[in-house]
Design a protein around this motif. Structure first.
Motif, PDB file in Angstrom:
ATOM      1  N   SER A 314      45.150  38.352  26.119  1.00  0.00           N
ATOM      2  CA  SER A 314      45.016  38.214  27.659  1.00  0.00           C
ATOM      3  C   SER A 314      43.903  37.675  27.848  1.00  0.00           C
ATOM      4  CB  SER A 314      45.531  39.393  28.144  1.00  0.00           C
ATOM      5  OG  SER A 314      45.761  39.252  29.592  1.00  0.00           O
ATOM      6  N   GLY A 315      43.744  37.004  29.138  1.00  0.00           N
ATOM      7  CA  GLY A 315      42.638  36.551  29.640  1.00  0.00           C
ATOM      8  C   GLY A 315      42.379  34.970  29.549  1.00  0.00           C
ATOM      9  N   GLY A 316      41.162  34.541  30.229  1.00  0.00           N
ATOM     10  CA  GLY A 316      40.865  33.300  29.964  1.00  0.00           C
ATOM     11  C   GLY A 316      39.271  33.201  30.154  1.00  0.00           C
ATOM     12  N   PHE A 317      38.789  32.093  29.661  1.00  0.00           N
ATOM     13  CA  PHE A 317      37.308  31.762  29.591  1.00  0.00           C
ATOM     14  C   PHE A 317      36.975  30.441  30.212  1.00  0.00           C
ATOM     15  CE2 PHE A 317      36.885  28.727  26.260  1.00  0.00           C
ATOM     16  CZ  PHE A 317      38.268  29.057  25.785  1.00  0.00           C
ATOM     17  N   CYS A 318      35.626  30.205  30.576  1.00  0.00           N
ATOM     18  CA  CYS A 318      35.039  28.887  30.915  1.00  0.00           C
ATOM     19  C   CYS A 318      33.892  28.865  30.145  1.00  0.00           C
ATOM     20  CB  CYS A 318      34.771  28.960  32.237  1.00  0.00           C
ATOM     21  SG  CYS A 318      36.083  28.759  33.565  1.00  0.00           S
ATOM     22  N   CYS A 319      33.586  27.605  29.446  1.00  0.00           N
ATOM     23  CA  CYS A 319      32.416  27.446  28.976  1.00  0.00           C
ATOM     24  C   CYS A 319      31.714  26.082  29.043  1.00  0.00           C
ATOM     25  CB  CYS A 319      32.555  27.610  27.311  1.00  0.00           C
ATOM     26  SG  CYS A 319      33.860  26.448  26.721  1.00  0.00           S
ATOM     27  N   GLY A 320      30.344  26.034  28.942  1.00  0.00           N
ATOM     28  CA  GLY A 320      29.656  24.869  28.978  1.00  0.00           C
ATOM     29  C   GLY A 320      28.246  25.155  29.093  1.00  0.00           C
ATOM     30  N   ARG A 321      27.433  24.325  29.815  1.00  0.00           N
ATOM     31  CA  ARG A 321      26.045  24.500  29.914  1.00  0.00           C
ATOM     32  C   ARG A 321      25.710  25.868  30.761  1.00  0.00           C
ATOM     33  NH1 ARG A 321      26.430  19.280  30.735  1.00  0.00           N
ATOM     34  NH2 ARG A 321      25.973  19.435  32.842  1.00  0.00           N
ATOM     35  N   ALA A 322      24.639  26.377  30.535  1.00  0.00           N
ATOM     36  CA  ALA A 322      24.221  27.798  31.147  1.00  0.00           C
ATOM     37  C   ALA A 322      23.992  27.262  32.637  1.00  0.00           C
ATOM     38  CB  ALA A 322      22.849  28.308  30.642  1.00  0.00           C
ATOM     39  N   TYR A 323      23.564  26.144  33.155  1.00  0.00           N
ATOM     40  CA  TYR A 323      23.288  25.721  34.284  1.00  0.00           C
ATOM     41  C   TYR A 323      24.491  25.790  35.031  1.00  0.00           C
ATOM     42  CZ  TYR A 323      21.836  22.836  38.273  1.00  0.00           C
ATOM     43  OH  TYR A 323      21.672  22.239  39.467  1.00  0.00           O
ATOM     44  N   VAL A 324      25.769  25.395  34.554  1.00  0.00           N
ATOM     45  CA  VAL A 324      26.965  25.385  35.155  1.00  0.00           C
ATOM     46  C   VAL A 324      27.462  26.622  35.045  1.00  0.00           C
ATOM     47  CG1 VAL A 324      29.223  24.074  35.087  1.00  0.00           C
ATOM     48  CG2 VAL A 324      27.243  22.839  34.431  1.00  0.00           C
ATOM     49  N   ILE A 325      27.615  27.179  33.920  1.00  0.00           N
ATOM     50  CA  ILE A 325      28.504  28.556  33.881  1.00  0.00           C
ATOM     51  C   ILE A 325      28.034  29.520  34.524  1.00  0.00           C
ATOM     52  CG2 ILE A 325      29.600  30.051  32.304  1.00  0.00           C
ATOM     53  CD1 ILE A 325      30.977  27.281  32.612  1.00  0.00           C
ATOM     54  N   ASP A 326      26.625  29.720  34.599  1.00  0.00           N
ATOM     55  CA  ASP A 326      25.865  31.262  35.229  1.00  0.00           C
ATOM     56  C   ASP A 326      26.481  31.193  36.784  1.00  0.00           C
ATOM     57  OD1 ASP A 326      22.884  31.134  33.303  1.00  0.00           O
ATOM     58  OD2 ASP A 326      24.974  31.995  32.860  1.00  0.00           O
ATOM     59  N   HIS A 327      26.726  30.183  37.382  1.00  0.00           N
ATOM     60  CA  HIS A 327      27.018  30.127  38.774  1.00  0.00           C
ATOM     61  C   HIS A 327      28.218  31.024  38.836  1.00  0.00           C
ATOM     62  CE1 HIS A 327      27.272  28.267  42.741  1.00  0.00           C
ATOM     63  NE2 HIS A 327      28.419  28.137  42.472  1.00  0.00           N
ATOM     64  N   GLN A 328      29.137  30.902  37.903  1.00  0.00           N
ATOM     65  CA  GLN A 328      30.328  31.497  38.255  1.00  0.00           C
ATOM     66  C   GLN A 328      30.305  33.018  38.458  1.00  0.00           C
ATOM     67  OE1 GLN A 328      33.778  30.238  36.015  1.00  0.00           O
ATOM     68  NE2 GLN A 328      33.010  28.297  35.831  1.00  0.00           N
ATOM     69  N   ARG A 329      28.978  33.736  37.873  1.00  0.00           N
ATOM     70  CA  ARG A 329      29.020  35.010  37.783  1.00  0.00           C
ATOM     71  C   ARG A 329      28.848  35.506  39.226  1.00  0.00           C
ATOM     72  NH1 ARG A 329      29.257  36.601  32.662  1.00  0.00           N
ATOM     73  NH2 ARG A 329      28.173  35.128  31.118  1.00  0.00           N
ATOM     74  N   LEU A 330      28.562  34.707  40.128  1.00  0.00           N
ATOM     75  CA  LEU A 330      28.390  35.066  41.496  1.00  0.00           C
ATOM     76  C   LEU A 330      29.538  34.433  42.354  1.00  0.00           C
ATOM     77  CD1 LEU A 330      25.044  35.170  43.275  1.00  0.00           C
ATOM     78  CD2 LEU A 330      26.693  36.801  43.118  1.00  0.00           C
ATOM     79  N   SER A 331      29.998  33.347  42.050  1.00  0.00           N
ATOM     80  CA  SER A 331      30.940  32.636  42.863  1.00  0.00           C
ATOM     81  C   SER A 331      32.458  32.348  42.267  1.00  0.00           C
ATOM     82  CB  SER A 331      30.325  31.086  43.006  1.00  0.00           C
ATOM     83  OG  SER A 331      29.183  31.063  43.363  1.00  0.00           O
ATOM     84  N   GLY A 332      32.676  32.664  41.119  1.00  0.00           N
ATOM     85  CA  GLY A 332      33.993  32.743  40.707  1.00  0.00           C
ATOM     86  C   GLY A 332      34.711  33.919  41.070  1.00  0.00           C
ATOM     87  N   GLN A 333      35.633  33.720  42.090  1.00  0.00           N
ATOM     88  CA  GLN A 333      36.352  34.809  42.622  1.00  0.00           C
ATOM     89  C   GLN A 333      37.018  35.891  41.840  1.00  0.00           C
ATOM     90  OE1 GLN A 333      38.685  34.308  46.224  1.00  0.00           O
ATOM     91  NE2 GLN A 333      36.968  34.013  47.460  1.00  0.00           N
ATOM     92  N   GLY A 334      37.882  35.175  40.771  1.00  0.00           N
ATOM     93  CA  GLY A 334      38.692  35.937  39.835  1.00  0.00           C
ATOM     94  C   GLY A 334      37.764  36.755  38.942  1.00  0.00           C
ATOM     95  N   TYR A 335      36.210  36.657  38.727  1.00  0.00           N
ATOM     96  CA  TYR A 335      35.194  37.097  37.994  1.00  0.00           C
ATOM     97  C   TYR A 335      34.684  38.194  38.826  1.00  0.00           C
ATOM     98  CZ  TYR A 335      31.426  38.049  35.029  1.00  0.00           C
ATOM     99  OH  TYR A 335      30.235  38.417  34.234  1.00  0.00           O
ATOM    100  N   VAL A 336      34.227  37.782  40.033  1.00  0.00           N
ATOM    101  CA  VAL A 336      33.440  38.792  40.763  1.00  0.00           C
ATOM    102  C   VAL A 336      34.561  40.035  41.541  1.00  0.00           C
ATOM    103  CG1 VAL A 336      32.163  39.012  42.940  1.00  0.00           C
ATOM    104  CG2 VAL A 336      31.986  37.219  41.459  1.00  0.00           C
ATOM    105  N   PHE A 337      35.600  39.601  41.980  1.00  0.00           N
ATOM    106  CA  PHE A 337      36.401  40.515  42.649  1.00  0.00           C
ATOM    107  C   PHE A 337      37.584  41.160  41.864  1.00  0.00           C
ATOM    108  CE2 PHE A 337      34.181  39.678  46.529  1.00  0.00           C
ATOM    109  CZ  PHE A 337      33.959  38.613  46.896  1.00  0.00           C
ATOM    110  N   SER A 338      37.572  41.011  40.830  1.00  0.00           N
ATOM    111  CA  SER A 338      38.711  41.544  39.832  1.00  0.00           C
ATOM    112  C   SER A 338      38.177  42.446  38.756  1.00  0.00           C
ATOM    113  CB  SER A 338      39.489  40.164  39.290  1.00  0.00           C
ATOM    114  OG  SER A 338      40.219  40.890  38.258  1.00  0.00           O
ATOM    115  N   ALA A 339      39.003  43.482  38.354  1.00  0.00           N
ATOM    116  CA  ALA A 339      38.784  44.221  37.314  1.00  0.00           C
ATOM    117  C   ALA A 339      38.458  43.457  36.199  1.00  0.00           C
ATOM    118  CB  ALA A 339      39.695  45.639  37.120  1.00  0.00           C
ATOM    119  N   SER A 340      37.592  43.886  35.196  1.00  0.00           N
ATOM    120  CA  SER A 340      37.378  43.037  33.948  1.00  0.00           C
ATOM    121  C   SER A 340      38.516  43.513  33.121  1.00  0.00           C
ATOM    122  CB  SER A 340      36.032  43.473  33.392  1.00  0.00           C
ATOM    123  OG  SER A 340      36.027  44.881  33.090  1.00  0.00           O
ATOM    124  N   LEU A 341      38.469  42.494  31.918  1.00  0.00           N
ATOM    125  CA  LEU A 341      39.503  42.380  30.823  1.00  0.00           C
ATOM    126  C   LEU A 341      39.581  43.592  30.182  1.00  0.00           C
ATOM    127  CD1 LEU A 341      41.569  40.357  29.517  1.00  0.00           C
ATOM    128  CD2 LEU A 341      39.493  39.816  27.743  1.00  0.00           C
TER     129      LEU A 341
END
Lengths: 469, 525
Positions: A314-341
């Motif tokens: 269960s679950g999903g992921f995103c991958c790419g360069r650090a420059y792109v992906i690190d942004h989601q740790r603060l801006s990805g709603q499903g990451y920030v506002f949801s309980a973790s896997l």
């Protein structure tokens, strides 16, 4: 300390005497204007005439809302009841009381019910419990999450990976994290529902191009380039994205990644590829469409995938360069506002990844079986087969469509007949009225798993063939 | 002639209606409140102490310094004078529009990274009454992170959503969950509507409906997605949604995706809600003035950053008066409020059927993953047919369902559940009183298990969290963007498993650190 104070004041008064008259008059007028603005009543254009209290009360009394949802009997009469699955879905599945060969679950690598995964998951439950009690930032990060992210990044050969607790939420959170109002997204018209919700949430301008049609896409990119020339300053800060899928959920086709990469650099448009279906399916080792086309993964800005299909967790992921992906740790709603896997699901995904890594032959076999099944089903009168030839997930549509409702019934009859012969198929679930492209034809989505033997494939093909008569 | 009719009609209507409506409704409402099935509403006590002037001035100065240093640091970084730890854009991407240009990324680089050590602390074992935190060492203002190899054991847990202390991985419940994993497997690979509908899902839904005493319920694989995809199934562009200003991001996203008109009312303020309801109906849709198809009030049971409890009694009264529908997100209140831990309806003694849609999650106190909607059968069957999650997203993993079923059964049938809720309520009151006495600014309701204590200064967040960890307590500090810019706070989540001694120890540690960091703004008042 008084001296400098007095000095400044004296100088100010002195300079006032020295200033030209027009200067003084202008400044006085300015001060009067500022005072006027400060003390004048603010004037607002009313777009409505204020109602009196009694008028409002009368309107409140008069108002009758619609029911929150349609009446129960109407809903029940139109709805298709869920099929009851008993026990564990796997290569075979017990549906509505019959044990059938399962060609409906997207269990490509046959990892549903894998004992090795089950053992690891069980140990994980004993160690970590079931849930993580919080979002990633607030003690919801367990060491297995970090481990899984590192493992995924290493496997796919990208710099960074980020995990979401639900596959649907990954791409739906990732797109609005980067694309905002004022940006432009070029999306394939056949993208899956999760992407559509991500596009809608981003509030960007969406330009759809014909399904998998690179010429149409290039035309639209060219058109945008011409518009940009008229206002180049605005264009230089307007972000542009292309969103495609590696293996389309709605058609089983694969995207033309080399052409897309070429267009990316030609028109300066970032490329996001959704690989829920293609991860663990395409490529020599299952790394996805980049491996399939032998394109370095750095050329794609972001890849979004799912742990729910090939990896059977269960679950999903995103991958790419650090420059792109690190942004989601603060801006990805499903990451920030949801309980973790839940940790045990992360452990299960890691074990599945290991199994995939150790058995690269599985990928070859999967492609072979996908191709074989498509060949067996090719040429059935009245049925059109849609999908990339090697894809283990493809669609069967009615060759001469009549109307959505009738075509759907036609296909549902085929599914029902197959069920009676112990073959489980499924109509590709769609909410026609919610999808952006409501003209998309109904279809049966056939999913081949690597665990099915050649004989079983032939038997299944015959059952389908007979059901279409 | 028209004038006469108009005067005559309007006089008659306005007199008759205003007398009738105000008398009838007020009588009806006040009578209803005291009718036999509703217990008297308890005194609603919430505190939101305003920010002290000195704190607002100096916190702004704090941000100014952060901003100034941020600008200087960015300058040094772009000119390669300072070592760059931030990931940078691929050189091949020259000519592309910059990916980030907003305040959030500036904040991320120059403020957020400094406090990163307080956040995302990894755990080595199941979260419970105590945590085992993997120790990390940070340098270069938070950019370089190294694992020291040590594990900080037995850190008292004041941060996880573990209200009833069920997250421990021992006991009969673990055995049952493992059996479910063996029976059904771990994954599903299919949405509910295709071949993802296991019998355990139906069992879970039955258990939830019985527990909440409603007609039916439906479960989904993710709590966040439940809000985001359910609200669009209920309202559309001709509907009005009145949401509390502090509603969760998932509700905001769900409302946005539904294309309904959204209006926010002041937090828990019934006058403002009534005004917006009345004006909403009276003036209709903007520009066309056509009447709204439906009005939906969306609130949360317990607000996770304010620690307040929604004024359910007031909202239900208004909803009846104005014929609106009510949607409550009980993510934090289910299992934490009420004598029987049924949530905010139980707390107020209001029949759960008065609320049209109750939403909850299985990820907080169960703990696990997933969400549910409970309500009338008509609503649930509509969601079964119309929900995007049931059609496109995979269904809940079976062991997670089993965990939730076990917890519900434990709460409904055994004494253990009642004991835990009592202990939780006691812990909440003791903790809050202790903090208030010491002079901290504590927000929210006395009965809520979430206790936010205001810090205001971004820099003090780091100090507080670090000092508390050294004293053996794990706390959660929250700042922008989860809270307003000057509203940084530490948010304690209490648990029924905390013993009296642990609470006393926690209070003395907090008071120690609070004095050190100068957070006791009301001391001596």
């Amino acid at each position: 300390m008084d001296q400098p104070h007095k000095w400044v004041l004296a100088e100010a008064i002195h300079s006032m005497y020295q200033a030209p008259l027009y200067h003084l008059i202008l400044e006085v007028l300015l001060v009067i204007w500022i005072l006027r603005l400060l003390f004048s009543k603010s004037y607002r254009i009313q777009d409505r005439v204020p109602l009196t209290k009694s008028e409002k009360e009368a309107l409140v009394l008069d108002w009758t809302p619609e029911p929150l949802v349609p009446p129960l009997d109407k809903t029940l009469s139109e709805a298709v009841p869920y099929r009851a699955v008993n026990g564990q879905p796997g290569k075979n599945v017990e549906v509505d009381g019959r044990l059938c060969l399962n060609m409906a679950s997207l269990n490509f690598l046959g990892l549903l019910g894998n004992l090795r995964i089950e053992k690891q998951a069980t140990q994980s439950i004993k160690k970590y419990g079931v849930g993580s009690c919080g979002p990633r930032a607030f003690y919801g990060t367990v060491d297995v999450h970090v481990e899984l992210e590192e493992k995924l990044a290493k496997f796919i050969k990208s710099e960074r990976a980020i995990i979401y607790s639900y596959g649907f939420a990954s791409i739906a959170s990732a797109i609005p994290a980067y694309a905002k109002r004022g940006d432009i997204i070029f999306a394939d018209e056949g993208v899956c529902f999760a992407i559509q919700k991500g596009l809608q949430a981003s509030r960007s301008k969406i330009v759809y191009f014909k399904h998998n049609d690179m010429r149409d896409l290039e035309e639209k990119l060219k058109h945008q380039e011409q518009l940009d020339k008229k206002d180049s300053k605005k264009a230089s800060v307007t972000r542009k994205f292309m969103v495609v899928e590696g293996l389309y959920m709605n058609s089983g086709q694969i995207c033309d990644l080399p052409k897309l990469v070429e267009l990316k650099y030609k028109y300066k448009v970032r490329l996001f590829v959704e690989e829920s279906l293609s991860f663990g399916v395409l490529g020599e080792h299952g790394r996805g469409i980049t491996e399939h086309f032998n394109i370095p993964i750095g050329k794609v800005d972001m890849i979004s995938g799912s742990l729910e299909y090939a990896l059977a967790s269960s679950g999903g992921f995103c991958c790419g360069r650090a420059y792109v992906i690190d942004h989601q740790r603060l801006s990805g709603q499903g990451y920030v506002f949801s309980a973790s896997l839940p940790p045990f699901l992360a452990t299960a995904a890691m074990e599945a990844l290991d199994i995939m890594h150790e058995n690269a032959d599985m990928l070859k076999e999967l492609k072979y079986k996908g191709r074989k099944m498509q060949q067996l089903l090719n040429g059935i009168p009245g049925i059109e087969l849609v999908g990339y030839p090697d894809s283990p997930a493809f669609h069967l549509r009615r060759k001469d469509p009549v109307s959505f409702k009738e075509d759907l019934q036609f296909l549902q009859d085929i599914v029902n007949k197959c069920s009676k012969n112990d073959l489980c198929l499924t109509i590709a679930g769609r909410l026609k009225d919610e999808e952006l492209n409501s003209n998309w034809p109904p279809s049966i989505r056939v999913a081949v798993t690597v665990k099915i033997s050649d004989e079983e494939l032939e038997r299944a093909a015959n059952i389908i063939r007979d059901a279409t008569v | 002639m028209t004038v006469v009719t108009k005067n005559g009609v309007s006089n008659g209507v306005s007199n008759g209606v205003s007398n009738g409506v105000s008398n009838g409704v007020s009588n009806g409402v006040s009578n209803g409140k005291h009718s036999p099935h509703v217990r008297p509403v308890r005194a609603f006590q919430e505190t939101f102490e305003p920010m002290p002037l000195s704190a607002s001035i100096f916190a702004s100065v704090n941000y100014m310094f952060l901003g100034l240093f941020g600008v200087i640091r960015d300058f040094l970084r772009t000119n390669k004078i300072e070592k760059v730890f931030t990931a940078s854009e691929d050189p091949e991407m020259k000519g592309f529009a910059p990916l980030y240009d907003d305040f959030l990324s500036f904040y991320h680089r120059n403020a957020f990274m400094r406090i990163i050590e307080c956040l995302t602390r990894p755990l080595a074992r199941a979260p419970g009454a105590v945590l085992h935190i993997v120790e990390r060492e940070f340098s270069n203002a938070g950019w370089v992170c190294k694992y020291t190899g040590k594990i900080l054991k037995n850190v008292v847990n004041l941060g996880s959503y573990n209200y009833l202390g069920i997250s421990e991985n021992k006991g009969k419940s673990t055995k049952v969950v493992i059996e479910a994993a063996k029976k059904y497997g771990v994954g599903i690979c299919s949405p509910r509507r295709e071949v993802g509908n296991l019998d355990i899902h139906s069992e879970l839904e039955q258990v939830v409906a019985e527990y909440l005493d409603v007609e039916a319920s439906i479960s989904f694989g993710m709590g966040f997605a439940t809000n985001v995809m359910t609200i669009p199934s209920l309202v559309d562009k001709d509907c009005l949604v009145l949401g509390d200003e502090h509603n969760h991001a998932s509700i905001a996203t769900g409302c946005k995706l539904s294309n309904a008109t959204i209006r926010r009312f002041k937090h828990n303020n019934m006058e403002d809600l009534e005004k917006k309801l009345c004006d909403g109906i009276a003036y209709g849709q903007p520009r066309t003035h056509r009447p709204w198809k439906k009005i939906l009030i969306v609130v949360e049971g317990v607000y996770s950053m304010e620690g307040s409890i929604t004024n359910l009694a007031g909202i239900v009264a208004l909803k009846k008066k104005y014929k609106a529908y009510l949607y409550i997100d009980e993510a934090h209140s289910m299992g934490a409020l009420g004598k029987r831990a049924r949530g905010v309806t139980d707390y107020f003694g209001i029949d759960a059927k008065e609320v049209d849609v109750i939403m909850g999650t299985f990820s907080k106190f169960f703990p696990g993953q997933g969400g549910f909607i409970a309500g009338s059968r008509a609503i649930i069957e509509h969601l079964r047919a119309d929900s995007a999650i049931a059609s496109y997203a995979t269904s809940m993993s079976a062991p997670v369902c089993q965990q939730a079923i076990s917890v519900f059964n434990m709460l409904s049938s055994t004494e253990e559940g009642k004991k835990k809720t009592k202990q939780l309520a006691k812990n909440c009151r003791m903790f809050r009183q202790g903090l208030k006495k010491a002079g901290f600014i504590v927000y929210g309701n006395d009965d809520s298990p979430i206790v936010p204590v205001m810090i205001f200064y971004p820099s003090k967040m780091l100090g507080f969290s670090r000092e508390m960890l050294e004293r053996g307590f794990a706390v959660v500090v929250a700042g922008y963007p989860a809270t307003p810019v000057l509203g940084s706070r530490v948010r304690f989540c209490l648990s029924a498993t905390l013993t009296d001694k642990q609470i006393q120890d926690a209070l003395s540690a907090i008071i120690d650190v609070g004095d050190l960091v100068q957070m006791t703004y009301l001391k001596g008042k």
